[in-house]
Write a protein that holds these residues in place. Structure first.
Motif, mmCIF file in Angstrom:
data_model
loop_
_atom_site.group_PDB
_atom_site.id
_atom_site.type_symbol
_atom_site.label_atom_id
_atom_site.label_comp_id
_atom_site.label_asym_id
_atom_site.label_seq_id
_atom_site.Cartn_x
_atom_site.Cartn_y
_atom_site.Cartn_z
ATOM 1 N N ALA A 182 52.015 48.682 -22.814
ATOM 2 C CA ALA A 182 53.087 48.424 -22.343
ATOM 3 C C ALA A 182 53.026 47.452 -21.285
ATOM 4 O O ALA A 182 53.962 46.892 -20.844
ATOM 5 N N TRP A 183 52.013 47.471 -20.307
ATOM 6 C CA TRP A 183 51.898 46.605 -19.282
ATOM 7 C C TRP A 183 51.875 45.111 -19.739
ATOM 8 O O TRP A 183 52.234 44.261 -19.241
ATOM 9 N N PHE A 184 51.410 44.921 -21.098
ATOM 10 C CA PHE A 184 51.337 43.520 -21.487
ATOM 11 C C PHE A 184 52.694 43.252 -22.489
ATOM 12 O O PHE A 184 52.978 42.151 -22.410
ATOM 13 N N ASN A 186 55.526 44.411 -21.930
ATOM 14 C CA ASN A 186 56.565 44.315 -21.028
ATOM 15 C C ASN A 186 56.690 43.135 -19.767
ATOM 16 O O ASN A 186 57.880 42.876 -19.564
ATOM 17 N N ALA A 187 55.523 42.648 -19.722
ATOM 18 C CA ALA A 187 55.423 41.637 -18.629
ATOM 19 C C ALA A 187 56.490 40.539 -18.641
ATOM 20 O O ALA A 187 56.991 40.069 -17.622
ATOM 21 N N ALA A 188 56.540 39.960 -19.871
ATOM 22 C CA ALA A 188 57.597 38.810 -20.041
ATOM 23 C C ALA A 188 58.992 39.077 -20.198
ATOM 24 O O ALA A 188 59.793 38.236 -20.027
ATOM 25 N N HIS A 189 59.275 40.283 -20.039
ATOM 26 C CA HIS A 189 60.636 40.846 -20.408
ATOM 27 C C HIS A 189 61.430 41.584 -19.162
ATOM 28 O O HIS A 189 62.528 41.593 -18.969
ATOM 29 N N ARG A 190 60.495 42.345 -18.548
ATOM 30 C CA ARG A 190 61.155 43.178 -17.404
ATOM 31 C C ARG A 190 61.431 42.184 -16.162
ATOM 32 O O ARG A 190 60.708 41.218 -15.558
ATOM 33 N N ARG A 191 62.851 42.446 -15.839
ATOM 34 C CA ARG A 191 63.245 41.714 -14.687
ATOM 35 C C ARG A 191 63.181 42.816 -13.382
ATOM 36 O O ARG A 191 63.188 44.049 -13.500
ATOM 37 N N THR A 192 62.798 42.120 -12.371
ATOM 38 C CA THR A 192 62.530 43.063 -11.317
ATOM 39 C C THR A 192 63.708 43.362 -10.522
ATOM 40 O O THR A 192 64.456 42.462 -10.350
ATOM 41 N N ASP A 193 64.127 44.517 -10.485
ATOM 42 C CA ASP A 193 65.249 44.989 -9.738
ATOM 43 C C ASP A 193 65.312 44.512 -8.549
ATOM 44 O O ASP A 193 64.224 44.260 -7.605
ATOM 45 N N ALA A 194 66.450 44.661 -7.636
ATOM 46 C CA ALA A 194 66.746 44.134 -6.330
ATOM 47 C C ALA A 194 65.964 44.615 -5.240
ATOM 48 O O ALA A 194 65.472 45.839 -5.461
ATOM 49 N N PRO A 195 65.487 43.964 -4.381
ATOM 50 C CA PRO A 195 64.534 44.538 -3.171
ATOM 51 C C PRO A 195 65.149 45.651 -2.730
ATOM 52 O O PRO A 195 66.290 45.633 -2.163
ATOM 53 N N ALA A 196 64.298 46.683 -2.474
ATOM 54 C CA ALA A 196 64.843 47.912 -1.867
ATOM 55 C C ALA A 196 64.267 48.339 -0.669
ATOM 56 O O ALA A 196 64.803 49.064 0.272
ATOM 57 N N PHE A 197 63.206 47.723 -0.325
ATOM 58 C CA PHE A 197 62.315 48.245 0.913
ATOM 59 C C PHE A 197 63.122 48.059 2.225
ATOM 60 O O PHE A 197 63.200 48.835 2.738
ATOM 61 N N ASP A 198 63.862 46.849 2.373
ATOM 62 C CA ASP A 198 64.318 46.598 3.583
ATOM 63 C C ASP A 198 65.824 47.515 3.735
ATOM 64 O O ASP A 198 66.444 47.318 4.685
ATOM 65 N N ARG A 199 66.179 48.036 2.509
ATOM 66 C CA ARG A 199 67.558 48.738 2.445
ATOM 67 C C ARG A 199 67.078 50.383 2.515
ATOM 68 O O ARG A 199 68.248 50.976 2.294
#
Length: 265
Positions: A182-184, A186-199
């Protein structure tokens, strides 16, 4: 009961323990880490299904879920799972990658999240969570076709409690080995969800965050900062755990989930 959940241009494998005659209450939804699939919850699952309806699923490409062929979002897939099972609200239990997904849903649609139990969680928008050079080393090993080298690298970084080698820690090694495809894929297809750390200060659900004292120092530091930012967060330090708390301290993990559940609303 096992089922296939349709998601945007794809599908996921999921398992629903059902009510089984239990009193009606908030369901638990278990979200697995990137170092394993939903079977990572096997050591704690029987203790949870005694009292609760429990749903778990494999992220695209992991376990029994097909690899993605189009762009996808982890948090959108989680929302689709809740919709499929008719769950307006749930208590989310997330480990590592699964913790990051749970946090994103709690920020996107807080009314759907009754509580958060986070174990060694990741979080979007935190730049220093992955140790420097790790991805480059994985890429080099992959190009050389050395999958066992990647397993060893992952164990060295994340599995100190088990000795950090496949020989000393065969169970963690098996989980990691099964996750590698899955690491390989999924890499080209997974969208990074919105940044959460600062929220994280916007989280309103009762939250428990358990870090592993033997986890990689970068992850420990991130988890400490996360707990400090989440309002009212209960922070727990698992002395015998690394990045595989369900394997290291399953009884404690189950107890902490129950305690968080009692605070959920």
């Amino acid at each position: 009961m096992e089922s296939i959940v349709p998601v945007s241009d794809g599908e996921l494998w999921a398992d629903d323990s059902g009510n089984g005659g239990l009193p009606r209450g908030l369901p638990l939804v278990l979200l697995h880490p990137g170092v394993g699939d939903s079977t990572i919850w096997d050591p704690v699952l029987p203790m949870l299904t005694e009292r609760h309806r429990v749903i778990r699923y494999d992220v695209r490409g992991f376990g029994r879920s097909p690899a993605p062929t189009v762009a996808y979002s982890l948090v959108e897939d989680l929302a689709a799972v809740l919709d499929h099972f008719g769950l307006p609200r749930a208590v989310l239990v997330g480990s590592s990658m699964g913790g990051a997904t749970a946090l994103n849903l709690a920020l996107d649609t807080p009314d759907r999240v009754a509580g958060l139990a986070l174990f060694v969680p990741g979080v979007t928008g935190y730049e220093e969570l992955m140790p420097s050079g790790f991805l480059q080393e994985v890429e080099q090993l992959a190009k050389a076709g050395d999958m066992e080298g990647i397993v060893q690298l992952g164990l060295t970084m994340s599995a100190r409690a088990g000795g950090g080698t496949p020989d000393t820690d065969p169970v963690a090694a098996a989980h990691l080995r099964r996750a590698l495809p899955a690491w390989f894929s999924n890499a080209a297809h997974r969208r990074t969800d919105a940044p959460a750390f600062d929220r994280l200060g916007e989280i309103t659900a009762p939250t428990l965050l358990a870090l592993g004292e033997l986890d990689h120092p970068d992850v420990v530091r991130c988890n400490e900062e996360m707990a400090a930012r989440i309002p009212g967060c209960r922070s727990v330090r698992l002395a015998a755990s690394d990045h595989f708390p369900t394997l290291r301290e399953p009884d404690t993990v189950a107890r902490l989930i129950e305690e968080l559940y009692a605070d959920a609303h």
